[in-house]
Design a protein around this motif. Structure first.
Motif, mmCIF file in Angstrom:
data_model
loop_
_atom_site.group_PDB
_atom_site.id
_atom_site.type_symbol
_atom_site.label_atom_id
_atom_site.label_comp_id
_atom_site.label_asym_id
_atom_site.label_seq_id
_atom_site.Cartn_x
_atom_site.Cartn_y
_atom_site.Cartn_z
ATOM 1 N N LYS A 22 0.857 -1.190 0.000
ATOM 2 C CA LYS A 22 0.000 0.000 0.000
ATOM 3 C C LYS A 22 0.893 1.240 0.000
ATOM 4 O O LYS A 22 1.761 1.387 0.871
ATOM 5 N N SER A 24 0.978 5.515 -0.282
ATOM 6 C CA SER A 24 0.243 6.783 -0.197
ATOM 7 C C SER A 24 1.217 7.940 -0.375
ATOM 8 O O SER A 24 2.330 7.911 0.143
ATOM 9 N N TYR A 69 -7.953 9.859 -4.280
ATOM 10 C CA TYR A 69 -7.419 11.035 -3.609
ATOM 11 C C TYR A 69 -8.436 11.548 -2.602
ATOM 12 O O TYR A 69 -9.626 11.301 -2.718
ATOM 13 N N ALA A 82 -4.045 13.749 -0.308
ATOM 14 C CA ALA A 82 -3.432 12.446 -0.065
ATOM 15 C C ALA A 82 -3.902 11.542 -1.194
ATOM 16 O O ALA A 82 -5.083 11.534 -1.541
ATOM 17 N N CYS A 83 -2.977 10.800 -1.767
ATOM 18 C CA CYS A 83 -3.303 9.916 -2.893
ATOM 19 C C CYS A 83 -2.860 8.496 -2.579
ATOM 20 O O CYS A 83 -1.726 8.277 -2.156
ATOM 21 N N ASP A 84 -3.769 7.558 -2.795
ATOM 22 C CA ASP A 84 -3.453 6.145 -2.637
ATOM 23 C C ASP A 84 -3.386 5.518 -4.026
ATOM 24 O O ASP A 84 -4.330 5.657 -4.817
#
Length: 169
Positions: A22, A24, A69, A82-84
């Protein structure tokens, strides 16, 4: 992320390939995204007009790309998001955020005239993108490891210049 042994390297490599790691990121972008959070599901491929860049494509040459996001803070003309990453394409965040009209400030390749002008006005000369959080399964213990890196001084100064405050969660 660095592996200490060849076996650990292979285990981590499999986690990246199967997208179980994961990742981010934090980005300071031009404008205020509406909605404040969303999923960008847009295939990415090599640009036909500039082979050094990637772009959102609707052709068979494009590969699946998905980013989530959420807006963490806003200023007058900028937002901190914040971007995953759900996939790991080349320049994915830069392409996706520019594709929804919110390029990352300080981005010389994917910026727009407006984002370039704002970057210049705010004195931003570096890409305002930061690798924030990483979660993966330890090859040694099998436990999930969570790592976090606070925003760089460059990003902190850009946030201040843009008048953006955010809740550190």
């Amino acid at each position: 992320l660095v592996a200490k042994t060849p076996d650990a390297h292979r285990t981590l490599q499999i986690q990246f390939e199967t997208r179980t790691v994961k990742k981010s990121y934090l980005a300071l972008v031009y404008g205020i995204p509406k909605p404040a959070s969303a999923v960008i599901d847009a295939p990415i491929g090599r640009s036909t007009s500039d082979r050094t860049k990637m772009t959102i494509l609707g052709s068979a040459a494009a590969r699946e790309a998905r980013t989530t996001y959420r807006t963490l803070g806003t200023g007058a003309n900028a937002a901190f998001v914040a971007c995953d990453l759900h996939t790991g394409r080349t320049h994915q965040l830069r392409v996706h955020l520019a594709g929804i009209g919110h390029p990352i400030l300080g981005d010389p390749s994917y910026g727009s005239g407006q984002s370039d002008a704002l970057s210049e006005k705010l004195g931003i000369t570096d890409l305002c993108l930061h690798a924030w959080r990483l979660a993966f399964q330890s090859p040694a213990t099998q436990e999930v490891v969570h790592a976090e890196s606070p925003p760089s001084l460059t990003v902190e100064k850009a946030l201040e210049a843009a008048g953006v405050e955010w809740e550190r969660a």
